[in-house]
Design an enzyme around this catalytic site. Structure first.
Site, PDB file in Angstrom:
ATOM      1  N   ASP A  67       0.370  -0.931   0.234  1.00 20.04           N
ATOM      2  CA  ASP A  67       0.086  -0.202  -0.246  1.00 20.04           C
ATOM      3  C   ASP A  67       1.177   1.270  -0.052  1.00 20.04           C
ATOM      4  O   ASP A  67       0.955   1.811   1.694  1.00 20.04           O
ATOM      5  CB  ASP A  67      -0.575  -0.061   1.251  1.00 20.04           C
ATOM      6  CG  ASP A  67      -1.552   1.161   1.491  1.00 20.04           C
ATOM      7  OD1 ASP A  67      -1.727   2.078   0.595  1.00 20.04           O
ATOM      8  OD2 ASP A  67      -2.876   1.211   1.853  1.00 20.04           O
ATOM      9  N   LYS A  69      -0.534   3.539  -2.069  1.00 17.03           N
ATOM     10  CA  LYS A  69      -0.635   5.128  -2.376  1.00 17.03           C
ATOM     11  C   LYS A  69       0.137   5.322  -4.071  1.00 17.03           C
ATOM     12  O   LYS A  69       0.035   6.752  -3.443  1.00 17.03           O
ATOM     13  CB  LYS A  69      -1.023   5.741  -1.805  1.00 17.03           C
ATOM     14  CG  LYS A  69      -2.587   4.571  -0.946  1.00 17.03           C
ATOM     15  CD  LYS A  69      -2.968   5.822   0.507  1.00 17.03           C
ATOM     16  CE  LYS A  69      -3.741   5.459   1.057  1.00 17.03           C
ATOM     17  NZ  LYS A  69      -3.183   4.110   1.924  1.00 17.03           N
ATOM     18  N   ASP A  72       2.276   9.825  -9.012  1.00 19.38           N
ATOM     19  CA  ASP A  72       4.171  10.630  -9.684  1.00 19.38           C
ATOM     20  C   ASP A  72       3.512   9.465 -11.220  1.00 19.38           C
ATOM     21  O   ASP A  72       1.696   9.481 -11.888  1.00 19.38           O
ATOM     22  CB  ASP A  72       4.701   9.804  -9.108  1.00 19.38           C
ATOM     23  CG  ASP A  72       5.623  10.929  -8.890  1.00 19.38           C
ATOM     24  OD1 ASP A  72       6.053  11.760  -9.525  1.00 19.38           O
ATOM     25  OD2 ASP A  72       6.449  10.362  -7.985  1.00 19.38           O
ATOM     26  N   ILE A  73       4.842  10.479 -11.808  1.00 24.97           N
ATOM     27  CA  ILE A  73       4.255  10.269 -13.670  1.00 24.97           C
ATOM     28  C   ILE A  73       4.794   9.013 -13.566  1.00 24.97           C
ATOM     29  O   ILE A  73       5.708   8.342 -12.762  1.00 24.97           O
ATOM     30  CB  ILE A  73       5.012  11.207 -13.965  1.00 24.97           C
ATOM     31  CG1 ILE A  73       6.921  10.914 -13.497  1.00 24.97           C
ATOM     32  CG2 ILE A  73       5.014  13.238 -13.759  1.00 24.97           C
ATOM     33  CD1 ILE A  73       7.999  11.482 -14.121  1.00 24.97           C
ATOM     34  N   ASN A  75       6.737   7.627 -14.671  1.00 28.42           N
ATOM     35  CA  ASN A  75       8.079   7.111 -15.302  1.00 28.42           C
ATOM     36  C   ASN A  75       8.337   6.513 -13.959  1.00 28.42           C
ATOM     37  O   ASN A  75       9.189   5.005 -13.073  1.00 28.42           O
ATOM     38  CB  ASN A  75       9.587   8.179 -16.325  1.00 28.42           C
ATOM     39  CG  ASN A  75      10.716   7.169 -16.002  1.00 28.42           C
ATOM     40  OD1 ASN A  75      11.201   6.223 -16.571  1.00 28.42           O
ATOM     41  ND2 ASN A  75      11.569   7.698 -14.345  1.00 28.42           N
ATOM     42  N   THR A  76       7.818   7.696 -12.780  1.00 32.41           N
ATOM     43  CA  THR A  76       8.741   7.487 -11.993  1.00 32.41           C
ATOM     44  C   THR A  76       7.914   6.435 -10.513  1.00 32.41           C
ATOM     45  O   THR A  76       8.005   5.253 -10.470  1.00 32.41           O
ATOM     46  CB  THR A  76       8.845   8.144 -10.663  1.00 32.41           C
ATOM     47  OG1 THR A  76       8.494   9.355 -11.814  1.00 32.41           O
ATOM     48  CG2 THR A  76       8.482   8.456  -9.527  1.00 32.41           C
ATOM     49  N   VAL A 180     -12.831  -0.926   8.474  1.00 35.71           N
ATOM     50  CA  VAL A 180     -13.354  -1.826   9.621  1.00 35.71           C
ATOM     51  C   VAL A 180     -12.572  -2.108  10.840  1.00 35.71           C
ATOM     52  O   VAL A 180     -11.190  -2.017  11.387  1.00 35.71           O
ATOM     53  CB  VAL A 180     -13.174  -2.929   9.651  1.00 35.71           C
ATOM     54  CG1 VAL A 180     -13.830  -4.032  10.413  1.00 35.71           C
ATOM     55  CG2 VAL A 180     -14.724  -3.307   8.204  1.00 35.71           C
ATOM     56  N   GLY A 181     -13.622  -1.624  12.242  1.00 35.14           N
ATOM     57  CA  GLY A 181     -12.849  -1.929  13.401  1.00 35.14           C
ATOM     58  C   GLY A 181     -12.775  -0.169  13.664  1.00 35.14           C
ATOM     59  O   GLY A 181     -13.648   0.131  14.548  1.00 35.14           O
ATOM     60  N   ALA A 182     -11.002   0.087  14.174  1.00 37.77           N
ATOM     61  CA  ALA A 182     -10.681   1.217  14.726  1.00 37.77           C
ATOM     62  C   ALA A 182     -11.153   2.516  14.018  1.00 37.77           C
ATOM     63  O   ALA A 182     -11.917   3.425  14.568  1.00 37.77           O
ATOM     64  CB  ALA A 182      -9.664   0.760  14.284  1.00 37.77           C
ATOM     65  N   ARG A 202      -5.025  -2.146  13.113  1.00 33.59           N
ATOM     66  CA  ARG A 202      -5.005  -1.936  14.348  1.00 33.59           C
ATOM     67  C   ARG A 202      -5.930  -2.673  15.582  1.00 33.59           C
ATOM     68  O   ARG A 202      -5.964  -3.467  16.266  1.00 33.59           O
ATOM     69  CB  ARG A 202      -5.528  -0.625  15.038  1.00 33.59           C
ATOM     70  CG  ARG A 202      -4.732   0.843  14.212  1.00 33.59           C
ATOM     71  CD  ARG A 202      -4.873   1.978  14.290  1.00 33.59           C
ATOM     72  NE  ARG A 202      -6.267   2.670  13.159  1.00 33.59           N
ATOM     73  CZ  ARG A 202      -6.544   3.392  13.260  1.00 33.59           C
ATOM     74  NH1 ARG A 202      -6.209   4.369  13.958  1.00 33.59           N
ATOM     75  NH2 ARG A 202      -6.920   3.588  12.202  1.00 33.59           N
TER      76      ARG A 202
HETATM   77  O1  3DU Z   1      -7.745   1.477  10.424  1.00 33.61           O
HETATM   78  P1  3DU Z   1      -6.857   0.347  10.198  1.00 33.61           P
HETATM   79  O2  3DU Z   1      -6.117   0.564  11.327  1.00 33.61           O
HETATM   80  O3  3DU Z   1      -8.056  -0.626  10.271  1.00 33.61           O
HETATM   81  O4  3DU Z   1      -6.773   0.124   8.777  1.00 33.61           O
HETATM   82  C1  3DU Z   1      -6.902   0.864   7.770  1.00 33.61           C
HETATM   83  C2  3DU Z   1      -5.140   0.143   6.862  1.00 33.61           C
HETATM   84  O5  3DU Z   1      -6.278   0.514   5.355  1.00 33.61           O
HETATM   85  C3  3DU Z   1      -3.736   1.639   6.897  1.00 33.61           C
HETATM   86  O6  3DU Z   1      -3.104   0.674   6.215  1.00 33.61           O
HETATM   87  C4  3DU Z   1      -4.751   2.745   6.109  1.00 33.61           C
HETATM   88  O7  3DU Z   1      -3.282   3.166   5.546  1.00 33.61           O
HETATM   89  C5  3DU Z   1      -5.796   1.745   5.085  1.00 33.61           C
HETATM   90  N1  3DU Z   1      -6.141   2.675   4.135  1.00 33.61           N
HETATM   91  C6  3DU Z   1      -6.965   3.712   5.202  1.00 33.61           C
HETATM   92  O8  3DU Z   1      -7.261   3.079   5.863  1.00 33.61           O
HETATM   93  C7  3DU Z   1      -7.798   4.586   4.293  1.00 33.61           C
HETATM   94  C8  3DU Z   1      -8.219   4.381   2.554  1.00 33.61           C
HETATM   95  O9  3DU Z   1      -8.576   5.189   2.321  1.00 33.61           O
HETATM   96  C9  3DU Z   1      -7.488   3.651   1.986  1.00 33.61           C
HETATM   97  C10 3DU Z   1      -6.288   2.462   2.917  1.00 33.61           C
END
Ligand code: 3DU
Length: 225
Positions: A67, A69, A72-73, A75-76, A180-182, A202
């Site tokens: 992850d 995310k 960039d352009i 090439n990068t 989900v969760g936290a 989390r």
């Molecule tokens: O909130 P949590 O601890 O369950 O983690 C969620 C993960 O998903 C965390 O790695 C965060 O960077 C990623 N994430 C989002 O929470 C929301 C997004 O839109 C994209 C990624």
């Protein structure tokens, strides 16, 4: 050329977001929940904390999604994707707002390694829809489909958006949903809305018993079947 033999298969419907920052905890948590999750998502916190070699140590337990995310352009983007797939990751998460050429380069590079691309269509935190309006998110999801991505990332905190984005991409692309969760999202609501996997961080890795916590999410999803 390295090929990642990675069947992205849904068994439990859970992806672990492993945002711990040291190797010992990363392995402890992954070992504990390996049977409960279909993949492990890692990102900057763990990779900056331990180095990219953590991928080979964790991919013994589950396929790894990077992850980063990527935004960039072309090439990068290609250089980043090459590092990620050479390290053994099965998939990479990229941003979609960079446009068709950047996205195409990520998909092309992933394909060279037998890897997959997920495109962020909308983020899950409260500010996540500040710029990503409903229409823009839908356009990004449509672009992800057109670009040949494997799936999109859609917010579990807004299941109604998961449903709308599912309608845009149809049945072919996958949806993975963080929040989900936290962050307050519900696994059951998110899967019901059309997600293939929920991403949980989390609430699992900070739990005294990560396996028990993952089991709870697993059974919440199983009840829907
Ligand atoms: O909130 P949590 O601890 O369950 O983690 C969620 C993960 O998903 C965390 O790695 C965060 O960077 C990623 N994430 C989002 O929470 C929301 C997004 O839109 C994209 C990624």
């Amino acid at each position: 050329m390295t090929t990642n033999h990675f069947e992205f298969q849904r068994k439990t419907g859970i992806i672990l977001a492993l945002d711990v920052t040291d190797e010992e905890n990363a392995i402890r948590v992954t070992e504990a929940v390996a049977d409960m999750v279909d993949a492990v998502k890692i990102g900057y916190p763990l990779v900056l904390g331990t180095g990219l070699q953590i991928v080979s140590k964790l991919s013994r337990y589950a396929p790894i999604i990077a992850d980063f995310k990527v935004a960039d352009i072309p090439n990068t983007d290609r250089l980043i994707c090459e590092h990620v797939f050479k390290a053994g990751c099965a998939a990479i998460i990229v941003q979609g707002f960079t446009g068709p050429d950047s996205l195409a380069e990520c998909v092309k590079t992933a394909n060279e390694f037998g890897g997959k691309v997920f495109v962020v269509s909308e983020m899950s935190h409260p500010g996540g829809d500040y710029f990503f309006t409903d229409e823009i998110s839908k356009e990004i999801a449509a672009l992800a489909k057109k670009s040949g991505a494997f799936g999109i990332v859609a917010p579990a905190t807004r299941p109604e958006r998961v449903k709308e984005l599912r309608a845009v991409i149809g049945a072919d692309l996958k949806i993975i949903s963080p929040g989900v969760g936290a962050q307050g999202g519900s696994a059951a609501d998110t899967i019901k809305a059309g997600a293939d996997w929920v991403i949980v961080g989390r609430s699992i890795y900070n739990a005294a018993d990560p396996k028990a916590e993952a089991e709870k999410v697993k059974s919440e999803i199983e009840k829907l079947i």
